[in-house]
Design an enzyme around this catalytic site. Structure first.
Site, short mmCIF file in Angstrom:
data_model
loop_
_atom_site.label_atom_id
_atom_site.label_comp_id
_atom_site.label_asym_id
_atom_site.label_seq_id
_atom_site.Cartn_x
_atom_site.Cartn_y
_atom_site.Cartn_z
N GLY A 251 0.78 -1.23 0.00
CA GLY A 251 0.00 0.00 0.00
C GLY A 251 0.81 1.28 0.00
O GLY A 251 0.23 2.37 0.06
N TYR A 328 -10.24 5.12 -11.70
CA TYR A 328 -9.94 5.80 -10.43
C TYR A 328 -9.72 7.31 -10.60
O TYR A 328 -9.20 7.95 -9.69
CB TYR A 328 -8.68 5.22 -9.79
N CYS A 356 -15.37 3.46 -27.74
CA CYS A 356 -16.67 4.14 -27.81
C CYS A 356 -17.29 4.40 -26.45
O CYS A 356 -18.41 3.93 -26.18
CB CYS A 356 -17.62 3.30 -28.64
N1 LLP Z 1 -1.33 -7.07 -0.48
C1 LLP Z 1 -2.66 -7.20 -0.66
C2 LLP Z 1 -3.40 -8.20 0.15
C3 LLP Z 1 -3.34 -6.39 -1.60
O1 LLP Z 1 -4.65 -6.52 -1.75
C4 LLP Z 1 -2.61 -5.44 -2.35
C5 LLP Z 1 -3.28 -4.59 -3.35
C6 LLP Z 1 -1.22 -5.35 -2.15
C7 LLP Z 1 -0.62 -6.17 -1.20
C8 LLP Z 1 -0.35 -4.41 -2.91
O2 LLP Z 1 -0.71 -3.05 -2.74
P1 LLP Z 1 0.25 -1.91 -3.34
O3 LLP Z 1 1.55 -2.00 -2.61
O4 LLP Z 1 0.43 -2.16 -4.79
O5 LLP Z 1 -0.48 -0.65 -3.08
N2 LLP Z 1 -5.73 -1.45 -9.18
C9 LLP Z 1 -5.52 -0.42 -8.18
C10 LLP Z 1 -4.78 -0.93 -6.98
C11 LLP Z 1 -5.44 -2.14 -6.32
C12 LLP Z 1 -4.68 -2.68 -5.13
C13 LLP Z 1 -5.26 -3.95 -4.64
N3 LLP Z 1 -4.53 -4.61 -3.59
C14 LLP Z 1 -4.82 0.75 -8.84
O6 LLP Z 1 -4.55 0.71 -10.05
O7 LLP Z 1 -4.54 1.76 -8.18
#
Ligand code: LLP
Length: 444
Positions: A251, A328, A356
């Site tokens: 995150g 988003y 489209c």
């Molecule tokens: N661990 C778990 C359990 C997760 O659900 C996620 C992301 C991560 C780690 C990794 O999170 P990160 O470090 O990448 O923030 N498609 C969205 C982001 C969805 C994230 C879902 N879970 C976007 O394009 O912003």
């Protein structure tokens, strides 16, 4: 008047920079990549990926912590192989991701399996593979996993994914750590679960896990969540559970526009302050922060449409290739591949794809040096959740991917063309019978 420095401010200069008037990825001209691989195409810098990984891994190394790369951010085999070679573990959320990870060179002992809806088949396959850890998200899943493991005569290493109920202050579609999200086991419900857990013969409880959301750009929410995890670990240890692992999720936010991103030192310091004295094996699951700025999406201008008060830059990349702006409202800097010349006129463009729907819009009123048909542009910070979320909507080929390492590059995913897509489909006879013909046949 154009200022080239402004245009490239979100491109890491060690990976993407103008040389002789043309944007390069490391030592390779983006124009050459477009000629070879076509457009739209994702381009990743191998050395930038390594640098991002090493910066975070070395910041947390003194804490004995390990990175499990959240491969949902970018699951290309070449990207996975690169991180495996760096010594990373991997965080997966489906049977498909586990297979991808193992195919790219990760060992079963590197694999954490998270996810709110794991099927019987997926759990069973993961048990057979002998993965490092199941992050379990519900009592129901615990019971199922225990029964499956018992039947196989194995014991599943489990971390309970706890929902720490903190507000991550991020986009509603990617927040996961509030009580009303579908993720994790309610913090308050853990004590009631503990007795049942002790009786589950197919489960070995090894620790706790959390993940509170994505693109979080301040330390506060992480600090609050990790603190709750530390408190819970202490309480459960006092009740006789030998908790030895803590998975703190991912995150960690990055700068798409003007955000202040969390540095590796920020992450390490937050971990140290909250869980540093527990003696747990700590792991984190970053996705975005490792890959986002190492990747760009390159597209070609199809036409510049003069609509009087508006100028549309219509490009051959679309929302099916990069869905983040449509989904988003996310911002990606747009950078011309041809370096702007001094005195180039700036034009305020609506940058759109050919699909489209109006949501196929990457940016509105974006000032760019004047562009012409066949010019190339790149979307910055597109290495995370770009290619992995791409589709073939509007019968478009699935976008290609290229990786650059120094002066070399390789197509690491070829374009999945429309003929190949058609070849997956069949037309049953009844579909061809229509109208009068079908009725006449039925009457005979
Ligand atoms: N661990 C778990 C359990 C997760 O659900 C996620 C992301 C991560 C780690 C990794 O999170 P990160 O470090 O990448 O923030 N498609 C969205 C982001 C969805 C994230 C879902 N879970 C976007 O394009 O912003």
């Amino acid at each position: 008047m154009t200022n080239a420095a402004d245009l490239v401010r979100r491109l890491p200069s060690d990976a993407f920079a103008y040389r002789d008037g043309v944007l390069h990825a490391e030592g390779v001209s983006m124009a050459r990549i477009a000629e070879t691989a076509g457009t739209p195409v994702y381009v990743y810098s191998a050395n930038r990926l390594r640098r991002r990984y090493r910066a975070l891994a070395s910041a947390i190394a003194p804490l004995g912590a390990r990175i499990h790369y959240a491969m949902k951010a970018n699951s290309n085999q070449a990207v996975l192989a690169l991180f495996a070679a760096e010594g990373a573990g991997v965080d997966t959320v489906s049977g498909g991701e586990i297979r991808r990870a193992l195919a790219a060179g990760f060992q079963p002992g590197d694999v954490v399996y998270s996810g709110v809806g794991k099927t019987v088949q997926e759990l069973s396959d993961a048990l057979d593979a002998g993965i490092y850890q199941f992050n379990v998200e519900s009592v129901e899943e615990l019971r199922l996993l225990s029964a499956l493991a018992e039947a196989k005569g194995v014991v599943a290493p489990v971390a309970l994914r706890v929902n720490p109920d903190v507000d991550a202050n991020t986009h509603a579609k990617i927040t996961t750590g509030k009580k009303d999200n579908k993720f994790g086991i309610d913090f308050e419900r853990i004590p009631a679960l503990e007795n049942e857990l002790k009786a589950m013969a197919g489960i070995r409880l090894v620790g706790l896990a959390c993940h509170i959301g994505s693109q979080i750009v301040s330390r506060g929410p992480f600090h609050a969540a990790y603190q709750r995890m530390a408190d819970l670990t202490r309480m459960m240890r006092a009740r006789g559970h030998a908790l030895e692992r803590l998975d703190l999720g991912g995150g960690f936010g990055i700068a798409y526009e003007n955000e202040l991103e969390l540095s590796p030192a920020d992450v390490a310091e937050t971990i140290r302050e909250t869980v540093g004295d527990l003696g747990c094996h700590v792991s984190i699951e970053p996705g975005r922060t490792l890959v986002a700025d190492a990747g760009v999406l390159m597209a070609k201008v199809i036409v510049v449409k003069d609509a009087g008060t508006m100028q549309f830059l219509i490009i051959d990349g679309a929302m099916n290739d990069l869905i983040r702006p449509a989904m988003y409202d996310s911002h990606h800097d747009i950078v011309p591949v041809r370096a702007p010349a001094a005195g180039d006129a700036m034009v305020s463009y609506d940058v759109v794809g050919p699909i489209c729907e109006s949501s196929d819009t990457f940016a509105k009123r974006r000032p760019l040096p004047a562009q012409r048909a066949d010019d190339l542009v790149v979307f910055a910070t597109a290495g995370a959740y770009g290619a992995t979320m791409s589709s073939t909507y509007n019968a478009r080929p699935l976008v290609a991917e290229v990786m650059v390492d120094g002066d070399t590059f390789a197509v690491v995913r070829r374009r999945f063309g429309v003929d190949e897509q058609i070849a997956l489909e069949t037309i049953p006879d009844f579909a061809r019978r229509a109208g009068d013909g079908a009725r006449a046949e039925a009457a005979e």
